[in-house]
Structure formats: structure tokens, C-alpha cells
Write an enzyme that holds these catalytic residues in place. Structure first.
Site, short mmCIF file in Angstrom:
data_model
loop_
_atom_site.label_atom_id
_atom_site.label_comp_id
_atom_site.label_asym_id
_atom_site.label_seq_id
_atom_site.Cartn_x
_atom_site.Cartn_y
_atom_site.Cartn_z
N ASP A 100 46.93 31.06 41.54
CA ASP A 100 45.93 32.38 41.07
C ASP A 100 46.70 33.38 40.70
O ASP A 100 47.93 33.48 40.95
CB ASP A 100 44.87 32.79 42.33
CG ASP A 100 44.20 33.77 41.78
OD1 ASP A 100 43.69 33.78 40.64
OD2 ASP A 100 43.50 34.42 42.83
N GLU A 106 48.81 35.41 35.43
CA GLU A 106 49.08 36.01 34.11
C GLU A 106 50.15 36.65 33.89
O GLU A 106 50.59 36.51 32.51
CB GLU A 106 47.63 36.93 33.77
CG GLU A 106 46.40 36.22 33.87
CD GLU A 106 45.92 35.68 35.28
OE1 GLU A 106 46.27 36.26 36.18
OE2 GLU A 106 45.12 34.74 35.53
N ASP A 135 37.10 34.44 36.90
CA ASP A 135 35.94 35.02 37.47
C ASP A 135 34.75 35.48 36.82
O ASP A 135 34.60 36.40 36.22
CB ASP A 135 36.46 36.64 38.05
CG ASP A 135 37.49 36.35 39.03
OD1 ASP A 135 37.85 35.37 39.49
OD2 ASP A 135 38.41 37.49 39.29
O1 MIG Z 1 41.81 39.63 42.95
O2 MIG Z 1 42.01 35.25 45.79
O3 MIG Z 1 39.92 34.43 40.20
O4 MIG Z 1 38.96 32.64 42.35
O5 MIG Z 1 38.72 34.18 44.72
C1 MIG Z 1 41.44 38.54 43.14
C2 MIG Z 1 40.93 35.83 45.65
C3 MIG Z 1 42.17 37.26 43.57
C4 MIG Z 1 40.95 36.02 41.94
C5 MIG Z 1 40.59 34.59 41.50
C6 MIG Z 1 39.34 34.14 42.68
C7 MIG Z 1 40.03 34.21 44.17
C8 MIG Z 1 40.28 35.59 44.13
N1 MIG Z 1 41.53 35.91 43.21
#
Ligand code: MIG
Length: 752
Positions: free
Chosen positions: A387, A390, A458
């Protein structure tokens, strides 16, 4: 700012398999990768390392060329490239001279400071599809886009950019197809006639070269095959990752994870995967476990395994600044983190607090990152969710002077996530020692299919997002990605029970079927919606498990041809205007045989466009003629899904997880039709790389309506199928085909 033009060619030479054309301002090189793939790279400062994170193939030295007065003609068996020399322009034609795509004769390629832009002729009837995860309609004509990987939290259905960069599009005009892949990882721009008064299309980037691959194959399937030959194809995913996945931010303790898993089994709702989102960690330190809430990860995972579940855990790139944290210490000592130009480590805040960011472009860093997964694989984790890559940090505005090795942030941003996924894939594959890891990433660049699945980030719990999500999945399917998920149920906000039910009726036809929700949202497990709805959701999930033999074989097709599981109708019905109609543009083929029409949760009938051919409704075997719009009922219990006539869909009886052996019966479902049809059935152990050594089971199943014969072709590979009985299930035949149980039969005459 000055505008620099490309100018006139001074010299044209042939050097090591490339045509090299020099103008006073720049240098252009042309390579042929295959008869249908030509690369052009125009540069003011030719980069001899010629590094690409996407391309895995090398050019061929197989073309002819001649230098005429005012042009150079390069020909392959399929294409002709005419390079006009005064000024330098690149125009592509079919072998018999039909224009496929041409530079705008006036402007071609030019520069403004470091920005390089290519202006192209726009054909009156030209349509554009592609660019992967992008807002807007299927036909991108009249739209413009930016590629700049972004943590697009709270995005709407018009937000651009989103998380991923796939600078590859397909153009359609005059009955001809072409593709163009702009392999440039800087921030890039695409304008499909949006802001040029319908006179030109253009694309460009903030830096780097005008480096593109032109695909001239006819037919979108052939273009996808070429594109995925060039940038690679996915490998067979672990079978368990194709089962139902239950996620949430977060299940807060091992007890909670186990409780949810148990409930699936008690309720006999099939499922394969549980997730741990960020709260399993100790202070959000990557590669750690919270000692209070997850005191015995190994014990937890063993218990999950005993119930037939796999566990996927999340990792973020940010490494917490903490003297007692080995990854931090080692990363600092070995200079693995991004820096400011003066050598100081770059710091930003994200979940763990103040963090440093690994330089995943550096191979040594990737090795180190990959090896660190032992903390997760030792207790038994086999899936790794990448995650925030980016990369994201609070503020979302990493300074442009931040350095990753010798490159600045803007030059590498769009490949950072892909390189993190690559490091995760290579590392965990090595540690798992023969087992397939499952990798899921949010940020991506062209070529990511070689390492990882993706999900669309999201989204929100609305009908509109459900349809939009499917459009993103279908569009990502045009970029070599096939294992793609959306957060079923919606990440932000809470779905109505009806939306939850509807989304789960689409779920079986989303390549990766994962239920996920944000922190603070309502609980989303199938039993949270009341008895009646629970039963419908359960049916949806069961449908997924019935279809797994078909789904797995269809993924095999992705590994061989680059065709995705979820296919926009543009792939097979390219020249049918209706499929671009915004009312029908979300419809897709799921594999070769099924047509799915996503529909919002608040209606109980809907218009569906069936393309040419005959179709059966999956739920009822009712037959419809295609080439028309039909209005059909769509109660929450029955999403409009149609089957192509002649289709062959192998199914199985319901199991509770892919870990179960099942009853050994493979149900060969066949829908009557007029034309002969074949399906490549594929199976392997679903777990290891033995398939790469010939340990798989593959055979072609053919249905010939003229001969009234179903043929089971010779088995290839040495894997013993887990199904030892075949049953043919006929649909749309007069009378019933006996549900005959066959052993390893070669052909079966049927009467009807
Ligand atoms: O700042 O890990 O897109 O699927 O549950 C949010 C927490 C960070 C973004 C991801 C989401 C995940 C969430 N993350």
C-alpha cells in the site's frame, strides 16, 4: 520558455539494428521489435543505458529500409513506417498503405524546456481506449489525462490522476486498430482531442525522451498479445487468491481475525483469505507484529490454515525512525533511503510517524527489502499487500529535490510502486521456496503484471462507484493486468444493504473478489446484512467457487495471451458503436463465455445491450438474440449475466475453500449453439511452480453441434487432475442431455 522543434534530418544511417536519424537539434532512433512493433525514440541527449522498467524484450534486426529523396521508408512484413525528413515526421501505415497513425504534419515532436511532446493527426472517426486506471468513459476521445501516481483518497469518479501509470492506449479508426506505448516514467500527459479543437491528439512528459512503441497489429486481441509480449505477462496466481477474500481496516487482533474466519466456516460461506491491515504491526513498524494483540502470529496462522484460510498482511514503504528498529538501523547504515541533495535523509510523516523511504530503484535495496519478509513468512504469511507506494505520506507533496540514487523524485515517482512490488515479489518468492506468493499493489507502472495483482484504491460505497470500479477493471485489462480487484462494498462510507448485496453479485465476476472497508465503517462480512441478504451474498460467493475451474483456466489464458479476465466489449466487438454508449459501456465479457451487465442496486429491471450473436441468461437459460437492446429483470438475486451460445464452462460443486478436495466432479456446462467451439481447460496444483516443469493438466474441450459431439482432447502435462469424474450439463438443448458421469473419456456423442 522557448519552443524547440525537431528540425530536418541531416543524416540517416543504420547502426546495430537501428535506424539513426540526426537533425541539428536531436537524434531519432527506430527499432523493429517484431513485424507489428516498431519503436521510435527521439532525444536531445540520447541515453545509452536505455533503461526500461516495462520492456523485457530486445529488438530484432529484421526490416528493410530505403532512403528516398524526402523520406525514409522502413518496412516489415506487416507495417510501413514513412519517415519524412524535412521536417522529421513519423507516419505509420499498414503494409498495403492504409494510414494507421501519423504525426501532425505541422508540429510532430517538439520541446518546451525539458518537456517533450508529440502531436498526432486526429482522424474524424477516431476513438481511444486504454491508459488503465483512468476516470471517464470507455471512449477517451475528448478527454485529457495526467500520469502522476497519487494517493487518491476520497477520489470521485472524475478524479485524475489516480494511483497508477499505464501510458498505453489503443486507437480505433477507419476499421483499423493500433496501439501506442509511451515508455517514459516522468509525469506524463495525454490529450485525446480534448483541448485541440478536435484537430490533434497529443501526449508528452515533463522530461526524458519521446520514446514510444507503436503496435500495428489488427484486432485488439492481437495488440494486447503484442503489448504483453513486450512488457510481460502475469504468471499463474495462487489458486487461493481467486477465492473469496475478506479484508477490513483493520481486524484489530488475532482473536478477531480468527473469530471472523470461524464464522465463515460455521455459516458455510466459502472463503479463502483473511487480511491484516496496518494494525497488526507494532507501532506501524513494517515487518513487526503487535505483541499484545497478535501475540502468536504463527499460532494464529496455523489455526487459519487448519480452517483452510490463508493470511495476507499489508506493508507500506515508510520505515519508522526508531533506534530500536533493525530495518531502520540497517537502512540508515547502508544508505538505502531517499535523501535530500545534501545527503541528509528525507523524512516525512505517515502512519508510523516520522519515516524514511527505501529506494526501490536500487537493486541492493530491493534485495534487502525482499529478504526482510522473513518476519512475515516465518509464521506463515503467503500474501503481501503493498500500500501507500505512490509513494504517499501526509501532505502528499514530496519535494521534487528528494533523491532516489542519482534520480530526483519526479523522474521515478511513477515506477516507485512497481519497484516496491517487484522487490516484494522477488523476495517473497525466494523465501517461500517454491510456493507462489500473492502480491497486491496500489501503485503501478506498465509491466506490473509480471509481479503483482492490483486493486483500484479507496473507492466509495455508492452505486456510481460500483459501476465506475468495473470500468476501471475493464480498462486496466487493456494494459496486461488481469488479476484486478476493487473494494467490494466500498471503502469510504457505508453501503445500503441492497448495494452490498448487488456488489456481491458482481463480485464473482471481478477478477480478484475482495471485500474491504475503511476504519470506522460498518462491519462488512456477509452476515452483517440480515438473514435474507446473507443468503443472497452467500449464493454470490458460492457462484464464485462453482466457477473456479473456468476462472483458473481463464487466468491461464491471461498468462499465455495477455487477454484479461474482465474484458471491455471493445476487445471483441470493436466496431459496434453501441458498446461505447455510456449506458452499456460498463458491460464486459468475463472470460470467453460470459457477458456481465453491472447494474445499480435501486432498480429491478435494466436495459442491456447484447452484441451480435445469440445469448442465454445464465440464471434461467432463457435465450435472446443479440445485436439489440433488451430490457430484463434484475432483482437483487439475479444480476444480468449472459452466456454465449456454444459456450463451454467447466464448473465444480461448492467447496468451502480452495483447500478442499471437493467431490472430484468437473461439470462441463455447454450451452447449445450453431458453431463449433473449443475451450482450453487448465489445471495445476495452484500453489507451486511445478507447472513450469510440465506438471499441469491441460486439454481442449470441443463442442461440435453439427456432429452432436463433445470431444475431450489429449491431456497435456503430467499433473493428475483433482477431478476424477466428468459430467456434461447441457443448456438449451431439446430434451435433457444425460448427466452422464464419464471417466477419462475422449469423446462423447450426445443426443438431443
Ligand atoms: O492511509 O492501511 O488504500 O485499502 O485499508 C490509508 C489502511 C492507508 C489505504 C488503502 C486502504 C487501507 C488503508 N490505507
Amino acid at each position: 520558455m522557448q519552443l524547440e522543434i525537431l528540425g530536418n534530418a541531416d543524416t540517416v544511417t543504420y547502426q546495430n539494428g537501428a535506424l539513426v536519424i540526426k537533425t541539428p537539434q536531436a537524434e531519432a532512433r527506430v527499432w523493429v521489435y517484431s513485424p507489428t512493433i516498431i519503436r521510435v525514440c527521439i532525444s536531445k541527449d540520447f541515453n545509452h543505458s536505455d533503461e526500461s522498467f516495462a520492456v523485457i524484450e530486445k529488438p530484432l534486426d529484421d526490416f528493410t529500409w530505403q532512403h528516398l529523396n524526402d523520406r525514409v521508408e522502413l518496412t516489415t512484413s506487416a507495417l510501413k513506417l514513412i519517415v519524412h525528413t524535412n521536417p522529421l515526421r513519423f507516419n505509420f501505415y499498414t503494409a498495403d498503405g492504409k494510414p494507421l497513425s501519423e504525426d501532425d504534419a505541422r508540429f510532430g515532436t517538439n520541446w518546451q524546456a525539458e518537456r517533450v511532446i508529440n502531436y498526432r493527426k486526429l482522424y474524424t472517426d477516431e476513438k481511444f481506449i486504454g491508459l488503465g486506471e483512468k476516470a471517464g468513459d470507455l471512449n477517451r476521445r475528448g478527454c485529457n489525462y495526467v500520469n502522476w501516481n497519487t494517493d487518491a483518497a476520497m477520489h470521485t469518479i472524475t478524479t485524475d490522476p489516480l494511483y497508477k501509470t499505464f501510458p498505453f492506449f489503443i486507437g480505433l479508426h477507419s476499421g483499423l486498430t493500433y496501439g501506442l506505448f509511451f515508455d517514459n516514467m516522468h509525469k506524463s500527459y495525454f490529450d485525446f482531442g480534448a483541448t485541440t479543437d478536435e484537430q490533434m491528439s497529443w501526449f508528452g512528459a515533463d522530461g526524458g525522451d519521446m520514446n514510444y512503441y507503436f503496435f500495428g497489429a489488427q484486432g485488439i486481441r492481437n495488440i494486447l498479445e503484442d503489448y504483453t509480449w513486450l512488457t510481460g505477462r502475469m504468471e499463474m496466481p495462487p489458486l487461493w487468491s481467486l477465492g473469496y477474500q475478506q479484508c477490513r481496516w483493520s481486524y484489530m487482533s488475532a482473536n478477531e481475525v480468527l473469530e471472523v474466519a470461524r464464522k465463515f466456516r460455521q455459516k458455510q460461506i466459502p472463503a479463502d483469505v483473511m487480511y491484516c491491515d496496518i494494525d497488526y504491526m507494532d507501532g506501524y513498524k513494517i515487518f513487526t507484529w503487535n505483541k499484545e494483540t497478535f501475540p502468536d502470529p504463527k499460532g494464529m496462522i496455523e489455526e487459519l490454515r487448519a480452517m483452510g484460510f490463508k493470511l495476507v498482511t499489508i506493508v507500506d514503504p515508510g520505515i519508522k525512525i526508531d533506534e530500536n528498529y533493525p530495518e531502520y538501523k540497517e537502512g540508515v547504515d547502508k544508505h538505502y533511503f531517499a535523501t535530500y541533495p545534501n545527503g541528509e535523509l528525507y523524512t516525512a510523516r505517515v502512519w508510523p510517524g516520522r519515516c524514511h523511504f527505501p529506494d526501490f530503484l536500487n537493486e541492493e535495496v530491493r534485495e534487502w527489502w525482499g529478504a526482510s519478509f522473513k518476519a512475515l513468512t516465518d509464521p506463515g504469511v503467503e500474501g503481501f499487500w503493498n500500500d501507500m507506494n505512490e509513494p504517499a505520506a501526509w501532505g502528499q507533496n514530496m519535494p521534487w529535490m528528494v533523491k532516489f540514487g542519482d534520480k530526483f523524485m519526479p523522474e521515478i515517482r511513477n515506477v516507485y510502486g512497481m519497484q516496491m512490488a517487484r522487490a516484494t515479489y522477488n523476495g517473497t518468492k525466494r523465501i517461500l521456496n517454491g510456493k507462489r506468493p500473492f502480491i497486491l499493489t496500489r501503485a503501478a507502472y506498465a509491466g506490473t503484471q509480471r509481479y503483482s495483482a492490483v486493486w483500484t484504491g479507496d473507492n466509495a460505497a455508492t452505486d456510481e462507484h460500483m459501476l465506475f470500479g468495473q470500468r476501471l477493471v475493464n480498462s486496466l485489462g487493456l494494459t496486461g493486468m488481469s488479476l484486478i480487484g476493487v473494494d467490494i462494498g466500498g471503502f469510504m462510507g457505508n453501503p445500503t444493504p441492497e448495494l452490498m448485496v448487488r456488489w456481491n453479485s458482481l463480485g464473482p465476476y471481478v477478477p480478484m473478489y475482495r471485500n474491504h472497508a475503511a476504519l470506522g465503517m460498518t462491519m462488512r462480512e456477509p452476515w452483517q446484512w440480515g438473514d435474507e441478504y446473507e443468503q443472497i451474498i452467500k449464493k454470490g460467493i458460492e457462484q464464485r467457487y462453482k466457477l473456479l475451474p473456468y476462472i483458473y483456466s481463464s487466468f491461464y489464458q491471461s498468462t499465455q495471451t495477455g487477454l484479461p479476465l474482465s474484458r471491455t466489449l471493445a476487445i471483441d466487438y470493436t466496431w459496434d458503436e453501441n458498446i461505447f454508449d455510456t449506458r452499456y459501456q460498463n458491460q464486459f465479457l468475463f472470460g470467453d463465455a460470459l457477458l456481465v451487465a453491472p447494474v445499480i442496486s435501486t432498480v429491478d429491471n435494466v436495459d442491456v445491450y447484447l452484441p451480435i450473436g445469440d445469448w442465454y441468461r445464465l440464471g434461467s437459460d432463457e435465450k435472446f438474440s443479440g445485436g439489440q437492446v433488451i430490457n430484463v429483470p434484475c432483482p437483487l438475486t439475479d444480476l444480468p449475466v449472459f452466456v454465449k451460445t456454444g459456450a463451454i464452462i467447466p464448473m465444480q460443486n461448492i467447496i468451502q475453500s480452495t483447500n478442499e478436495v471437493g467431490d472430484g466432479v468437473l461439470l462441463i456446462n455447454i450451452w447449445n449453439g450453431n458453431e463449433i467451439n473449443a475451450f482450453i481447460y487448465y489445471e495445476d496444483d495452484g500453489l507451486t511452480y511445478d507447472n513450469e516443469n510440465g506438471i499441469y493438466y491441460k486439454r481442449t474441450i470441443t463442442f461440435d453441434p453439427q456432429k452432436k459431439e463433445i470431444t475431450f482432447g489429449e491431456v497435456e502435462g503430467s499433473y493428475q487432475s483433482k477431478y476424477d469424474k466428468l459430467q456434461v450439463v447441457g443448456h438449451g438443448f431439446d430434451g435433457v442431455i444425460d448427466r452422464e458421469t464419464l471417466n477419462d473419456t475422449q469423446s462423447l456423442m450426445i443426443s438431443y
